[in-house]
Design an enzyme around this catalytic site. Structure first.
Site, mmCIF file in Angstrom:
data_model
loop_
_atom_site.group_PDB
_atom_site.id
_atom_site.type_symbol
_atom_site.label_atom_id
_atom_site.label_comp_id
_atom_site.label_asym_id
_atom_site.label_seq_id
_atom_site.Cartn_x
_atom_site.Cartn_y
_atom_site.Cartn_z
ATOM 1 N N GLN A 112 2.881 8.518 2.393
ATOM 2 C CA GLN A 112 3.242 7.127 2.100
ATOM 3 C C GLN A 112 3.886 7.061 0.728
ATOM 4 O O GLN A 112 4.303 5.996 0.285
ATOM 5 C CB GLN A 112 1.987 6.254 2.095
ATOM 6 C CG GLN A 112 1.281 6.222 3.430
ATOM 7 C CD GLN A 112 -0.102 5.601 3.284
ATOM 8 O OE1 GLN A 112 -0.255 4.385 3.282
ATOM 9 N NE2 GLN A 112 -1.105 6.436 3.163
ATOM 10 N N HIS A 130 7.465 5.602 3.727
ATOM 11 C CA HIS A 130 7.844 4.429 2.929
ATOM 12 C C HIS A 130 9.086 4.659 2.076
ATOM 13 O O HIS A 130 9.309 3.947 1.098
ATOM 14 C CB HIS A 130 6.656 3.990 2.054
ATOM 15 C CG HIS A 130 5.485 3.507 2.854
ATOM 16 N ND1 HIS A 130 4.214 3.391 2.356
ATOM 17 C CD2 HIS A 130 5.405 3.101 4.151
ATOM 18 C CE1 HIS A 130 3.393 2.945 3.310
ATOM 19 N NE2 HIS A 130 4.097 2.774 4.403
ATOM 20 N N GLY A 200 -6.170 10.899 -0.197
ATOM 21 C CA GLY A 200 -5.766 9.948 -1.233
ATOM 22 C C GLY A 200 -5.104 8.684 -0.729
ATOM 23 O O GLY A 200 -4.166 8.189 -1.338
ATOM 24 N N THR A 201 -5.608 8.179 0.384
ATOM 25 C CA THR A 201 -5.077 6.892 0.848
ATOM 26 C C THR A 201 -6.238 5.947 1.141
ATOM 27 O O THR A 201 -7.255 6.356 1.699
ATOM 28 C CB THR A 201 -4.128 7.033 2.060
ATOM 29 O OG1 THR A 201 -3.799 5.726 2.545
ATOM 30 C CG2 THR A 201 -4.704 7.860 3.185
ATOM 31 N N ALA A 244 -8.212 15.144 -5.228
ATOM 32 C CA ALA A 244 -7.438 16.083 -4.402
ATOM 33 C C ALA A 244 -7.094 17.367 -5.155
ATOM 34 O O ALA A 244 -7.101 18.450 -4.570
ATOM 35 C CB ALA A 244 -6.155 15.400 -3.926
#
Ligand code: NAD
Ligand code: ZN
Length: 255
Positions: A112, A130, A200-201, A244
């Site tokens: 993203q 995106h 990480g979302t 992460a």
């Protein structure tokens, strides 16, 4: 009876489970969000904006309405973010995913993020759901625009060479639809994978957030890496809590 779980043992168990799932997978899909770039110094949207932009709302700036209302302010925000991205370096989390891609026959990386840190870490094929902050096109006719250095430091967006309307960054703004072909590829990867790794979302921006749910519905295992729990954490086969840049290199080593 002993009922307490040792948190360190639990963590090791989760890591071992994740490593086993990745080792035996035939097709792996990975979805990353702003969190993977946080350790490279690129703020997530949910982190409070700092400095010059502290009083601006990203939801407003990253929208067609915001751009129409004040193209200059939106342009300067993007040029500032572009500069931060270009000064940033990929971190060990980005590099671990590039290593994973090199080891696995069928691996699809879906992000993203609008930065290019995955590419600079060595990932060869990245689906940018995106868009990208370093690409530009006309807001009206869609004509691609190559930015000059002068245009980068200008207070307002440049004009399209084809129609004269404003040039904008080639990112997907709130309320806009995602690039169809890229979304199709991502969808197919989610449908076909047997493991989906989510890094990480926060999982609140759709349709990206739908991808792990779709994969799981079709029988794939989920692995999540995030320092904070999300809606996915409880349904993940392995939830690896932590940044992460630390967790992914450990995971790669354990595979
Ligand atoms: P988000 O801001 O909603 O969530 C970020 C997530 O990352 C949170 O769950 C947070 O706990 C986690 N996180 C924070 N530090 C981490 C770390 N060190 N390691 C792993 N995880 C960490 O981001 P999102 O889910 O990607 O969605 C927001 C939207 O913002 C997206 O549409 C994206 O395009 C855009 N965005 C992109 C960038 C970028 O390109 N780097 C930066 C900001 C926002
Ligand atoms: Zn145009």
């Amino acid at each position: 009876m002993e009922t307490d779980f040792d948190p360190i043992e639990m963590e090791m168990l989760q890591l071992a489970t994740a490593a086993r799932l990745l080792r035996t997978a035939q097709r792996i899909a990975c979805l990353t969000g702003a969190g993977i770039s946080a350790e490279s110094g690129i703020a997530t949207f949910r982190d409070t904006q700092t400095g010059l932009w502290a009083n601006f709302d990203p939801m407003q700036l990253a929208s067609q309405a915001g751009f129409s209302a004040d193209p200059g302010v939106v342009w300067r925000w993007y040029m500032d973010r572009l500069q931060r991205v270009q000064q940033a370096q990929p971190n060990p989390g980005h590099r671990a995913l590039a290593d994973l891609e090199a080891r696995v026959h069928r691996f699809t990386l879906i992000t993203q993020n609008v930065d290019d840190l995955h590419e600079r870490a060595g990932s060869r094929s990245v689906l940018h759901l995106h868009g990208r902050i370093d690409r530009f096109h006309c807001n009206r006719c869609g004509f691609d625009h190559a930015l000059t250095m002068q245009e980068r430091s200008a207070p307002r967006p440049p004009q399209c060479l084809a129609c004269g309307d404003s040039v904008r960054p080639s990112v997907v703004w709130f309320g806009e639809s995602l690039p169809g072909r890229i979304l199709d590829h991502a969808w197919r990867a989610a449908e076909r994978c047997d493991v989906m790794l989510v890094v990480g979302t926060s999982g609140v921006v759709y349709p990206a957030a739908q991808l792990p749910l779709l994969a799981r519905q079709l029988g794939a295992h989920l692995i999540e890496v995030n320092p904070e729990r999300t809606a996915l954490s409880d349904m993940a086969d392995a939830y690896l809590q932590g940044p992460a840049g630390v967790v992914l290199p450990d995971l790669l080593e354990a595979i």
